[in-house]
Design a protein around this motif. Structure first.
Motif, PDB file in Angstrom:
ATOM      1  N   ASN A  21       0.821  -1.210   0.000  1.00  0.00           N
ATOM      2  CA  ASN A  21       0.000   0.000   0.000  1.00  0.00           C
ATOM      3  C   ASN A  21       0.853   1.257   0.000  1.00  0.00           C
ATOM      4  OD1 ASN A  21      -2.449  -1.300  -0.079  1.00  0.00           O
ATOM      5  ND2 ASN A  21      -2.701  -1.317   2.129  1.00  0.00           N
ATOM      6  N   LYS A  22       1.996   1.195   0.685  1.00  0.00           N
ATOM      7  CA  LYS A  22       2.901   2.346   0.725  1.00  0.00           C
ATOM      8  C   LYS A  22       3.438   2.644  -0.676  1.00  0.00           C
ATOM      9  CE  LYS A  22       6.476   4.037   3.807  1.00  0.00           C
ATOM     10  NZ  LYS A  22       7.424   3.668   4.865  1.00  0.00           N
ATOM     11  N   SER A  23       3.811   1.595  -1.406  1.00  0.00           N
ATOM     12  CA  SER A  23       4.323   1.807  -2.759  1.00  0.00           C
ATOM     13  C   SER A  23       3.234   2.334  -3.683  1.00  0.00           C
ATOM     14  CB  SER A  23       4.933   0.520  -3.321  1.00  0.00           C
ATOM     15  OG  SER A  23       3.923  -0.395  -3.646  1.00  0.00           O
ATOM     16  N   ARG A  24       2.007   1.827  -3.523  1.00  0.00           N
ATOM     17  CA  ARG A  24       0.896   2.326  -4.350  1.00  0.00           C
ATOM     18  C   ARG A  24       0.626   3.796  -4.060  1.00  0.00           C
ATOM     19  NH1 ARG A  24      -2.333  -2.955  -3.404  1.00  0.00           N
ATOM     20  NH2 ARG A  24      -1.887  -4.085  -5.306  1.00  0.00           N
ATOM     21  N   ARG A  29       1.028   9.575  -5.536  1.00  0.00           N
ATOM     22  CA  ARG A  29       1.510  10.912  -5.190  1.00  0.00           C
ATOM     23  C   ARG A  29       2.504  11.440  -6.216  1.00  0.00           C
ATOM     24  NH1 ARG A  29       2.336   9.980   1.289  1.00  0.00           N
ATOM     25  NH2 ARG A  29       0.140  10.190   1.863  1.00  0.00           N
ATOM     26  N   SER A  30       3.339  10.556  -6.758  1.00  0.00           N
ATOM     27  CA  SER A  30       4.289  10.969  -7.799  1.00  0.00           C
ATOM     28  C   SER A  30       3.538  11.442  -9.038  1.00  0.00           C
ATOM     29  CB  SER A  30       5.210   9.811  -8.170  1.00  0.00           C
ATOM     30  OG  SER A  30       5.985   9.433  -7.071  1.00  0.00           O
ATOM     31  N   ASN A  31       2.499  10.700  -9.417  1.00  0.00           N
ATOM     32  CA  ASN A  31       1.697  11.108 -10.572  1.00  0.00           C
ATOM     33  C   ASN A  31       1.011  12.440 -10.325  1.00  0.00           C
ATOM     34  OD1 ASN A  31       2.266   8.918 -12.261  1.00  0.00           O
ATOM     35  ND2 ASN A  31       0.741   7.654 -11.267  1.00  0.00           N
ATOM     36  N   LEU A  32       0.479  12.625  -9.116  1.00  0.00           N
ATOM     37  CA  LEU A  32      -0.167  13.895  -8.772  1.00  0.00           C
ATOM     38  C   LEU A  32       0.837  15.039  -8.837  1.00  0.00           C
ATOM     39  CD1 LEU A  32      -2.446  12.888  -5.768  1.00  0.00           C
ATOM     40  CD2 LEU A  32      -3.152  13.470  -8.068  1.00  0.00           C
ATOM     41  N   ARG A  33       2.039  14.781  -8.370  1.00  0.00           N
ATOM     42  CA  ARG A  33       3.079  15.822  -8.375  1.00  0.00           C
ATOM     43  C   ARG A  33       3.430  16.233  -9.808  1.00  0.00           C
ATOM     44  NH1 ARG A  33       6.641  13.207  -5.636  1.00  0.00           N
ATOM     45  NH2 ARG A  33       5.547  13.505  -3.691  1.00  0.00           N
ATOM     46  N   LYS A  34       3.455  15.276 -10.720  1.00  0.00           N
ATOM     47  CA  LYS A  34       3.742  15.600 -12.119  1.00  0.00           C
ATOM     48  C   LYS A  34       2.667  16.503 -12.705  1.00  0.00           C
ATOM     49  CE  LYS A  34       6.378  11.407 -12.966  1.00  0.00           C
ATOM     50  NZ  LYS A  34       6.348  10.043 -13.491  1.00  0.00           N
ATOM     51  N   ALA A  54      -2.306   9.951 -14.427  1.00  0.00           N
ATOM     52  CA  ALA A  54      -2.611  10.001 -12.996  1.00  0.00           C
ATOM     53  C   ALA A  54      -4.007   9.474 -12.679  1.00  0.00           C
ATOM     54  CB  ALA A  54      -2.472  11.432 -12.490  1.00  0.00           C
ATOM     55  N   GLU A  55      -4.972   9.767 -13.520  1.00  0.00           N
ATOM     56  CA  GLU A  55      -6.357   9.382 -13.208  1.00  0.00           C
ATOM     57  C   GLU A  55      -6.532   7.870 -13.057  1.00  0.00           C
ATOM     58  OE1 GLU A  55     -10.935  10.081 -14.751  1.00  0.00           O
ATOM     59  OE2 GLU A  55      -9.293  11.102 -15.758  1.00  0.00           O
ATOM     60  N   PRO A  56      -6.041   7.051 -13.989  1.00  0.00           N
ATOM     61  CA  PRO A  56      -6.181   5.602 -13.791  1.00  0.00           C
ATOM     62  C   PRO A  56      -5.419   5.105 -12.560  1.00  0.00           C
ATOM     63  CG  PRO A  56      -5.559   6.078 -16.055  1.00  0.00           C
ATOM     64  CD  PRO A  56      -5.482   7.366 -15.304  1.00  0.00           C
ATOM     65  N   ALA A  57      -4.274   5.736 -12.272  1.00  0.00           N
ATOM     66  CA  ALA A  57      -3.504   5.321 -11.101  1.00  0.00           C
ATOM     67  C   ALA A  57      -4.281   5.605  -9.820  1.00  0.00           C
ATOM     68  CB  ALA A  57      -2.162   6.044 -11.079  1.00  0.00           C
ATOM     69  N   ILE A  58      -4.964   6.739  -9.780  1.00  0.00           N
ATOM     70  CA  ILE A  58      -5.759   7.095  -8.605  1.00  0.00           C
ATOM     71  C   ILE A  58      -6.920   6.119  -8.454  1.00  0.00           C
ATOM     72  CG2 ILE A  58      -7.273   8.849  -7.613  1.00  0.00           C
ATOM     73  CD1 ILE A  58      -5.506  10.953  -9.028  1.00  0.00           C
ATOM     74  N   MET A  59      -7.608   5.843  -9.550  1.00  0.00           N
ATOM     75  CA  MET A  59      -8.745   4.932  -9.482  1.00  0.00           C
ATOM     76  C   MET A  59      -8.317   3.492  -9.168  1.00  0.00           C
ATOM     77  SD  MET A  59     -11.270   6.691  -9.544  1.00  0.00           S
ATOM     78  CE  MET A  59     -11.790   8.328  -9.931  1.00  0.00           C
ATOM     79  N   ARG A  60      -7.130   3.116  -9.621  1.00  0.00           N
ATOM     80  CA  ARG A  60      -6.608   1.798  -9.293  1.00  0.00           C
ATOM     81  C   ARG A  60      -6.344   1.706  -7.786  1.00  0.00           C
ATOM     82  NH1 ARG A  60      -2.259   1.924 -12.373  1.00  0.00           N
ATOM     83  NH2 ARG A  60      -3.546   1.886 -14.221  1.00  0.00           N
ATOM     84  N   LYS A  64      -7.859  -0.985  -4.905  1.00  0.00           N
ATOM     85  CA  LYS A  64      -6.963  -1.727  -4.020  1.00  0.00           C
ATOM     86  C   LYS A  64      -7.130  -1.328  -2.558  1.00  0.00           C
ATOM     87  CE  LYS A  64      -5.160  -3.743  -7.549  1.00  0.00           C
ATOM     88  NZ  LYS A  64      -5.497  -5.129  -7.840  1.00  0.00           N
ATOM     89  N   GLY A  65      -7.980  -0.355  -2.297  1.00  0.00           N
ATOM     90  CA  GLY A  65      -8.264   0.012  -0.917  1.00  0.00           C
ATOM     91  C   GLY A  65      -7.323   1.041  -0.320  1.00  0.00           C
ATOM     92  N   VAL A  66      -6.520   1.702  -1.143  1.00  0.00           N
ATOM     93  CA  VAL A  66      -5.590   2.709  -0.628  1.00  0.00           C
ATOM     94  C   VAL A  66      -6.319   4.023  -0.368  1.00  0.00           C
ATOM     95  CG1 VAL A  66      -3.475   4.000  -1.119  1.00  0.00           C
ATOM     96  CG2 VAL A  66      -3.665   1.619  -1.805  1.00  0.00           C
ATOM     97  N   TYR A  67      -7.220   4.389  -1.280  1.00  0.00           N
ATOM     98  CA  TYR A  67      -7.998   5.615  -1.134  1.00  0.00           C
ATOM     99  C   TYR A  67      -9.480   5.278  -1.130  1.00  0.00           C
ATOM    100  CZ  TYR A  67      -3.989   8.631  -2.155  1.00  0.00           C
ATOM    101  OH  TYR A  67      -2.797   9.286  -2.101  1.00  0.00           O
ATOM    102  N   HIS A  68     -10.265   6.160  -0.553  1.00  0.00           N
ATOM    103  CA  HIS A  68     -11.719   6.036  -0.607  1.00  0.00           C
ATOM    104  C   HIS A  68     -12.189   6.544  -1.967  1.00  0.00           C
ATOM    105  CE1 HIS A  68     -15.963   6.849   0.326  1.00  0.00           C
ATOM    106  NE2 HIS A  68     -15.829   5.851   1.179  1.00  0.00           N
ATOM    107  N   LYS A  69     -13.290   6.001  -2.435  1.00  0.00           N
ATOM    108  CA  LYS A  69     -13.807   6.340  -3.768  1.00  0.00           C
ATOM    109  C   LYS A  69     -14.090   7.831  -3.907  1.00  0.00           C
ATOM    110  CE  LYS A  69     -17.939   4.891  -4.624  1.00  0.00           C
ATOM    111  NZ  LYS A  69     -19.129   4.081  -4.977  1.00  0.00           N
TER     112      LYS A  69
END
Length: 87
Positions: A21-24, A29-34, A54-60, A64-69
């Motif tokens: 989860n930390k790596s995800r 966050r790296s994608n958001l920073r870009k 970034a959008e698919p990475a966030i939704m992925r 996986k349960g890292v972020y809330h919908k």
């Protein structure tokens, strides 16, 4: 400290899941920073491309349960709004 064998196993499982989860979260966050950097620079083309990644990475991360919908939807919505406002 865990005493039973099942509790020890749960500790090991938690450590593995935490690392994943930390790596995800780091990847998102790296994608958001870009995207943020492209917005700050005022480069609409780069911001749009970064947002497409970034959008698919966030939704992925949501699946996986890292972020809330709703959190992910809010982040994507705000980024879209800021990218459209460039230029």
């Amino acid at each position: 400290m865990a005493n039973t064998s099942s509790a020890k196993k749960n500790v090991r499982k938690m450590a593995r899941k935490t690392a994943v989860n930390k790596s995800r979260r780091t990847m998102v966050r790296s994608n958001l920073r870009k995207v943020e950097d492209a917005i700050t620079a005022g480069d609409k083309a780069a911001a749009t491309e970064a947002l497409k990644v970034a959008e698919p990475a966030i939704m992925r991360a949501v699946t996986k349960g890292v972020y809330h919908k709703n959190t992910a939807a809010r982040k994507v919505s705000r980024l879209n709004k800021r990218v459209k406002a460039i230029g």
